[in-house]
Design a protein around this motif. Structure first.
Motif, PDB file in Angstrom:
ATOM      1  N   THR A  63      17.067  96.990  45.658  1.00 57.17           N
ATOM      2  CA  THR A  63      16.533  98.305  45.296  1.00 57.17           C
ATOM      3  C   THR A  63      17.286  98.968  44.141  1.00 57.17           C
ATOM      4  OG1 THR A  63      17.881  99.383  46.990  1.00 57.17           O
ATOM      5  CG2 THR A  63      15.638  98.726  47.611  1.00 57.17           C
ATOM      6  N   LYS A  64      18.529  98.561  43.901  1.00 61.06           N
ATOM      7  CA  LYS A  64      19.326  99.166  42.831  1.00 61.06           C
ATOM      8  C   LYS A  64      19.345  98.329  41.553  1.00 61.06           C
ATOM      9  CE  LYS A  64      22.261 101.609  46.083  1.00 61.06           C
ATOM     10  NZ  LYS A  64      23.621 101.808  46.577  1.00 61.06           N
ATOM     11  N   GLY A  65      18.588  97.244  41.525  1.00 59.31           N
ATOM     12  CA  GLY A  65      18.506  96.418  40.320  1.00 59.31           C
ATOM     13  C   GLY A  65      19.798  95.712  39.965  1.00 59.31           C
ATOM     14  N   GLN A  66      20.533  95.251  40.975  1.00 58.20           N
ATOM     15  CA  GLN A  66      21.830  94.616  40.742  1.00 58.20           C
ATOM     16  C   GLN A  66      21.784  93.090  40.649  1.00 58.20           C
ATOM     17  OE1 GLN A  66      24.385  96.584  39.997  1.00 58.20           O
ATOM     18  NE2 GLN A  66      22.978  98.266  40.304  1.00 58.20           N
ATOM     19  N   LEU A  67      20.625  92.488  40.912  1.00 60.90           N
ATOM     20  CA  LEU A  67      20.512  91.036  40.913  1.00 60.90           C
ATOM     21  C   LEU A  67      20.310  90.537  39.489  1.00 60.90           C
ATOM     22  CD1 LEU A  67      20.641  89.057  43.292  1.00 60.90           C
ATOM     23  CD2 LEU A  67      18.146  89.014  43.284  1.00 60.90           C
ATOM     24  N   VAL A  68      21.112  89.559  39.104  1.00 64.57           N
ATOM     25  CA  VAL A  68      20.998  88.965  37.775  1.00 64.57           C
ATOM     26  C   VAL A  68      20.889  87.450  37.939  1.00 64.57           C
ATOM     27  CG1 VAL A  68      23.511  88.884  37.444  1.00 64.57           C
ATOM     28  CG2 VAL A  68      22.012  88.884  35.461  1.00 64.57           C
ATOM     29  N   GLY A  69      20.039  86.830  37.128  1.00 61.01           N
ATOM     30  CA  GLY A  69      19.802  85.398  37.249  1.00 61.01           C
ATOM     31  C   GLY A  69      20.529  84.584  36.192  1.00 61.01           C
ATOM     32  N   TYR A  70      20.831  83.353  36.549  1.00 58.96           N
ATOM     33  CA  TYR A  70      21.420  82.385  35.638  1.00 58.96           C
ATOM     34  C   TYR A  70      20.607  81.099  35.736  1.00 58.96           C
ATOM     35  CZ  TYR A  70      24.492  78.616  34.106  1.00 58.96           C
ATOM     36  OH  TYR A  70      24.992  77.495  33.494  1.00 58.96           O
ATOM     37  N   GLN A  71      20.103  80.632  34.601  1.00 59.06           N
ATOM     38  CA  GLN A  71      19.368  79.373  34.557  1.00 59.06           C
ATOM     39  C   GLN A  71      20.159  78.382  33.729  1.00 59.06           C
ATOM     40  OE1 GLN A  71      15.343  79.891  33.218  1.00 59.06           O
ATOM     41  NE2 GLN A  71      14.964  81.539  34.648  1.00 59.06           N
ATOM     42  N   SER A  78      16.475  79.575  39.103  1.00 53.23           N
ATOM     43  CA  SER A  78      17.401  80.613  38.686  1.00 53.23           C
ATOM     44  C   SER A  78      18.373  80.872  39.834  1.00 53.23           C
ATOM     45  CB  SER A  78      16.611  81.888  38.373  1.00 53.23           C
ATOM     46  OG  SER A  78      17.487  82.972  38.132  1.00 53.23           O
ATOM     47  N   PHE A  79      19.665  80.810  39.544  1.00 44.66           N
ATOM     48  CA  PHE A  79      20.682  81.212  40.514  1.00 44.66           C
ATOM     49  C   PHE A  79      20.844  82.720  40.361  1.00 44.66           C
ATOM     50  CE2 PHE A  79      21.769  76.768  39.742  1.00 44.66           C
ATOM     51  CZ  PHE A  79      21.894  76.296  41.032  1.00 44.66           C
ATOM     52  N   ASN A  80      20.763  83.456  41.479  1.00 47.80           N
ATOM     53  CA  ASN A  80      20.717  84.917  41.419  1.00 47.80           C
ATOM     54  C   ASN A  80      21.951  85.537  42.072  1.00 47.80           C
ATOM     55  OD1 ASN A  80      18.032  84.935  40.228  1.00 47.80           O
ATOM     56  ND2 ASN A  80      17.459  84.031  42.178  1.00 47.80           N
ATOM     57  N   PHE A  81      22.692  86.286  41.274  1.00 48.62           N
ATOM     58  CA  PHE A  81      23.964  86.883  41.663  1.00 48.62           C
ATOM     59  C   PHE A  81      23.868  88.397  41.686  1.00 48.62           C
ATOM     60  CE2 PHE A  81      24.815  82.941  39.530  1.00 48.62           C
ATOM     61  CZ  PHE A  81      25.854  82.373  40.235  1.00 48.62           C
ATOM     62  N   CYS A  82      24.692  89.020  42.522  1.00 50.94           N
ATOM     63  CA  CYS A  82      24.863  90.465  42.451  1.00 50.94           C
ATOM     64  C   CYS A  82      25.819  90.741  41.296  1.00 50.94           C
ATOM     65  CB  CYS A  82      25.435  91.013  43.757  1.00 50.94           C
ATOM     66  SG  CYS A  82      25.844  92.782  43.638  1.00 50.94           S
ATOM     67  N   LYS A  83      25.398  91.573  40.364  1.00 52.44           N
ATOM     68  CA  LYS A  83      26.255  91.830  39.209  1.00 52.44           C
ATOM     69  C   LYS A  83      27.404  92.788  39.508  1.00 52.44           C
ATOM     70  CE  LYS A  83      23.108  95.184  37.072  1.00 52.44           C
ATOM     71  NZ  LYS A  83      22.263  95.424  35.906  1.00 52.44           N
ATOM     72  N   VAL A  84      27.419  93.381  40.696  1.00 50.30           N
ATOM     73  CA  VAL A  84      28.529  94.246  41.078  1.00 50.30           C
ATOM     74  C   VAL A  84      29.654  93.432  41.707  1.00 50.30           C
ATOM     75  CG1 VAL A  84      29.252  96.197  42.527  1.00 50.30           C
ATOM     76  CG2 VAL A  84      27.040  96.262  41.354  1.00 50.30           C
ATOM     77  N   CYS A  85      29.342  92.662  42.768  1.00 49.99           N
ATOM     78  CA  CYS A  85      30.390  91.942  43.498  1.00 49.99           C
ATOM     79  C   CYS A  85      30.450  90.447  43.162  1.00 49.99           C
ATOM     80  CB  CYS A  85      30.227  92.116  45.004  1.00 49.99           C
ATOM     81  SG  CYS A  85      28.730  91.374  45.686  1.00 49.99           S
ATOM     82  N   GLY A  86      29.432  89.922  42.483  1.00 49.55           N
ATOM     83  CA  GLY A  86      29.462  88.531  42.054  1.00 49.55           C
ATOM     84  C   GLY A  86      28.952  87.518  43.060  1.00 49.55           C
ATOM     85  N   ASN A  87      28.566  87.942  44.257  1.00 52.47           N
ATOM     86  CA  ASN A  87      28.075  86.987  45.257  1.00 52.47           C
ATOM     87  C   ASN A  87      26.786  86.309  44.801  1.00 52.47           C
ATOM     88  OD1 ASN A  87      29.027  88.667  48.333  1.00 52.47           O
ATOM     89  ND2 ASN A  87      30.049  87.008  47.286  1.00 52.47           N
ATOM     90  N   LEU A  88      26.712  84.996  45.029  1.00 56.66           N
ATOM     91  CA  LEU A  88      25.486  84.248  44.804  1.00 56.66           C
ATOM     92  C   LEU A  88      24.590  84.480  46.007  1.00 56.66           C
ATOM     93  CD1 LEU A  88      23.687  82.239  43.336  1.00 56.66           C
ATOM     94  CD2 LEU A  88      25.055  80.403  44.323  1.00 56.66           C
TER      95      LEU A  88
END
Length: 145
Positions: A63-71, A78-88
């Motif tokens: 809901t806060k738009g924190q997920l970022v993908g890496y291809q 796409s591997f999707n990480f939280c851009k705040v804490c880094g968890n995959l």
């Protein structure tokens, strides 16, 4: 109640979230196994995957738009990480399948340990052959450490 009707039972729901709590996932239904893969990505990430389809058995809430993908490589997922804490949190297919669904997997290491400890582990030889190795009886609870 007739002989053919069954009482309603809600599907099992397993939940997980990243360390900071910004991204959550939910798996609806029984998780039949967890995949431990030794490909170049998964062994570095140290993940245990549970698979289904986006919006069907699995949903990811960001809901806060924190997920970022890496291809990488072929860009089929796409591997999707939280851009705040880094968890995959998950991987998600980048191609819609013929039936209109998109394959997704969530990282079971983000669930509460007791909720997933009983799930059998499948070892995928993803580095060379991309084949499942024989089951050895281990569960998620056996490989937490």
């Amino acid at each position: 109640m007739s002989e053919t009707s069954k009482p309603f039972s809600a599907p099992k729901i397993t939940r997980g979230s990243c360390l900071c709590g910004n991204v959550h996932w939910e798996f609806r239904g029984e998780i039949i196994d967890a995949t431990s893969c030794n490909c170049t990505a998964c062994r570095r990430y140290g993940v245990l995957w549970a698979y289904d389809y986006d919006g069907h058995g699995i949903s990811v809430e960001d809901t806060k738009g924190q997920l970022v993908g890496y291809q990488r490589g072929s860009n089929v997922l796409s591997f999707n990480f939280c851009k705040v804490c880094g968890n995959l949190v998950s991987w998600r297919g980048t191609v819609v399948q013929e039936d209109g669904r998109v394959r997704i997997a969530v990282n079971l290491r983000l669930a509460e340990p007791d909720d997933v400890a009983h799930i059998p582990v499948v070892r995928l030889e993803g580095l060379h052959s991309f084949k499942d190795l024989p089951m050895d009886g281990r569960t998620v609870g056996d490989i937490w450490y």
